[in-house]
Structure formats: structure tokens, C-alpha cells
Design an enzyme around this catalytic site. Structure first.
Site, short mmCIF file in Angstrom:
data_model
loop_
_atom_site.label_atom_id
_atom_site.label_comp_id
_atom_site.label_asym_id
_atom_site.label_seq_id
_atom_site.Cartn_x
_atom_site.Cartn_y
_atom_site.Cartn_z
N THR A 12 0.78 -1.20 -0.03
CA THR A 12 -0.03 -0.09 0.02
C THR A 12 0.80 1.27 0.02
OG1 THR A 12 -1.68 -1.28 1.27
CG2 THR A 12 -1.69 1.11 1.39
N ASP A 54 1.22 -6.62 -4.61
CA ASP A 54 0.33 -6.76 -3.10
C ASP A 54 0.84 -7.98 -2.71
OD1 ASP A 54 -3.08 -6.34 -2.30
OD2 ASP A 54 -1.71 -7.89 -1.50
N THR A 86 1.68 -5.17 3.85
CA THR A 86 1.62 -5.73 5.50
C THR A 86 1.14 -7.20 5.46
OG1 THR A 86 -0.89 -4.85 5.68
CG2 THR A 86 1.11 -3.49 6.56
N TYR A 276 -0.74 -32.44 27.92
CA TYR A 276 -2.16 -33.08 27.97
C TYR A 276 -1.89 -34.42 26.98
CZ TYR A 276 -4.04 -28.78 29.79
OH TYR A 276 -4.21 -27.76 30.39
#
Ligand code: ASP
Length: 332
Positions: A12, A54, A86, A276
Site C-alpha cells: 500500500t 500486493d 503488510t 495433555y
């Protein structure tokens, strides 16, 4: 005056409309310095354009090209800044941290939620901070956003709207920028330069455990030729071991020499497979703990580790060795 190389990959920050537009490096540098002349006061900045995507379209081969470019340039600059979208920045920054383990100066990723040309934008402060930090005595691959430098291989995108897009919930920021710059005590020491090794195995996958996950789907992935798997377990790395048990998937993977690495779905705390029954059965079947690594770091580390498979060391062995040690501060 310090010298910096700024490598553009897309995102961006330099967008004009909704999409990345083709860029020429000289126009790019002019645009950047016209919008943000103050950068000239920080360093002599050269720019290179690796790609203009992008970041959803970044692929592992882009990480390798970027890593090779940074590795080749690093001795000639005080630091490198990488402009990146990002969306997949945490993957690229993790991959670069692992591909460039032997560094003695900063490689700083940044981007923006709003383009540099917008009136209200985070691009200006992020770029100024990134360039400033890239001139400092920091031997890490980091992400700068919202006045913080985060370790690249511990960061994750947490916000698709707010300006504070990234966090590293399991690792304190490497630096915080306020009136001055506070550097963290956990910054890595400088490491000796290594020969660049861009081998990578992209045929890995991650899957998040959820109630109802049908193990047949994972068996299908094994049959389709997946070479490594990251399972995001619950909490301490727990997985179902009764109905829809994932344990046979891990056993089958081991028989095919496909490593299965377990990370936690929780942003904080660590995998502890002994805690567990489900985790303990996973470990007994051959699963490897990624401790408190992010999924981004575990996937990229697995890809890079699997790139080093040889006739002497199969996939499970190289993955086991890789996850037994920290390569770039990715686990506590
Ligand atoms: N979609 C954009 C990208 O990751 C978002 C951004 O730049 O922040 O390239």
C-alpha cells in the site's frame, strides 16, 4: 552521512490507486523524496525495485531473490530498508531472518496501512522510523510499525484496520521510538557473514486444529505429496486424539518422512506436548514442538530446513535439528 539501500517490493505504501502500479527506480526515488524530503537528513538513500506486488502475491521465490539482493548489498550500506505490503510481511521477514542468519547490521521492513500520498497516513512515520533504525547498531531483521521495531521472525499481523498493524506477543519490541530510541537488551549480537544459501522447499502446509477437522483431509495432503506440515494445536499444542484423532496422520507422515511441527494457536505461551494426552500422543507419534514460534516463522523455517535435505539427512531429521535450536531469536 550513513548510507541506506531501500528495496521496494510493493504494498500500500507507494500505491496510487487500489493496486500497485509499475514503477521505475528513478521515478520511485524522486517520488519518495518529494513526498518525504526529510529522509535526506537521515541518510544517503539508494533505491531498488525487486517487484511491485500486493504482498498476497509474494511467493517463496521472491523471498529468495530478496534475500540474495540484501545479502549482496549489505556490506556496502549501513543498513537496508524493505518496503513491503503488510499482508504477508511477517512471512517474508521471517524467511529473511532465517536466510540471512549471519548479519551484522539492520534489515528493516516497513509498510503502511494508508498510502504515502494520503493526508492521513502512517507511511511517513513508518518510513522515517525505518530509515532511522536502519542506520543504527542493530544486527537483526525487523519490522517497524507504529513506533516499534519488532523482531521479524516473531511478528504477526494483528490489525487490518488500525495503524498498529503488527505485534510480537511472545517477544518484547527490539526498539521503541518515543522522544528517543530505547533499544531492547535482547537484541542479537552481530553474527559473521555466511555464504548465501537460497535453497527452499515450498511444498509445506499449515492447518489449524478445530473441532470437526476431518483427518482424511490431512491424509489427502500427504497423498498429494506435501513435504512438511505445521499443525496449529490448541493451547499447549494439544490435538484431538479420540474422535477425529490426528495421531494417525502424524504416524503416517513419519512413515513418509514428512515432518509434522506443532505450534500453538495462542499468541502467548509455548507448546508443551507433555501437558495433555493429545499432545503427548502427538509427540510419541513423532510430532516436533515449535515451542513459542509463530506460524509464520514455523512455516518459513520448515521450508528453509527442508531445502537442506540430502541423502545423508532426511526430512524428519533436518526438521528435528532445525527446531531444536534458535536460528534468529525466533523462540524463547
Ligand atoms: N494488501 C496490501 C499488501 O499486503 C496491504 C498493505 O500493503 O498493507 O500488499
Amino acid at each position: 552521512m550513513p548510507t541506506l539501500l531501500l528495496i521496494h517490493t510493493g504494498g500500500t505504501l507507494m500505491m496510487r490507486g487500489g493496486d500497485p502500479t509499475p514503477l521505475a527506480p528513478d521515478v520511485y526515488t524522486q517520488d519518495l523524496l518529494t513526498e518525504l524530503p526529510v529522509l535526506r537528513k537521515i541518510a544517503d538513500i539508494e533505491t531498488r525495485i525487486l517487484c511491485n506486488l500486493d504482498s498476497a502475491d509474494m511467493q517463496p521465490h521472491h523471498w529468495v531473490s530478496l534475500g540474495a539482493m540484501v545479502h549482496e548489498a549489505l556490506p556496502r550500506y549501513d543498513g537496508v530498508v524493505v518496503v513491503h505490503g503488510t499482508d504477508s510481511m511477517a512471512y517474508t521477514a521471517s524467511a529473511l531472518a532465517f536466510l540471512l542468519r549471519g548479519i551484522d547490521r539492520p534489515v528493516v521492513f516497513t509498510g503502511a496501512q494508508k498510502p504515502l500520498r494520503d493526508v492521513r497516513t502512517d507511511a511517513r512515520s513508518n518510513l522515517v522510523d525505518a530509515c532511522h533504525l536502519a542506520t543504527m547498531n542493530i544486527a537483526e531483521v525487523g519490522i517497524v510499525f507504529d513506533s516499534k521495531l519488532l523482531r521479524g521472525c516473531r511478528a504477526t499481523k494483528l490489525d487490518a484496520w488500525g495503524m498498529s498493524a503488527f505485534g510480537s506477543p511472545a517477544c518484547a519490541p527490539l526498539a521503541e521510538l518515543g522522544l528517543g530510541v530505547n533499544l531492547g537488551k535482547h537484541l542479537l549480537e552481530k553474527r559473521e557473514r555466511e555464504v548465501f544459501d537460497g535453497r527452499i522447499e515450498p511444498k509445506v502446509m499449515s492447518v489449524r486444529t478445530f473441532p470437526g477437522l476431518d483427518p482424511k483431509l490431512l491424509h489427502g495432503a500427504l497423498e498429494a505429496g506435501v513435504r512438511g506440515m505445521v499443525i496449529e494445536g490448541y493451547g499447549a499444542g494439544n490435538i484431538p486424539h479420540l474422535e477425529n484423532s490426528l495421531v494417525p496422520v502424524i504416524e503416517r507422515a513419519r512413515s513418509l518422512d514428512v515432518p509434522v511441527v506443532i505450534v500453538s494457536q495462542c499468541p502467548r505461551g509455548s507448546v508443551d506436548l507433555g501437558r495433555y494426552q493429545g499432545g503427548a500422543r502427538a509427540a510419541a507419534a513423532g510430532a516436533i514442538s515449535a515451542q513459542d514460534m509463530t506460524t509464520e516463522a514455523a512455516l518459513t523455517k520448515l521450508m528453509i530446513a527442508l531445502g537442506r535435505v540430502s541423502e545423508h539427512a532426511g526430512r524428519v531429521l533436518v526438521a528435528r535439528e532445525a527446531f531444536a535450536t534458535s536460528w534468529a531469536g525466533e523462540m524463547s
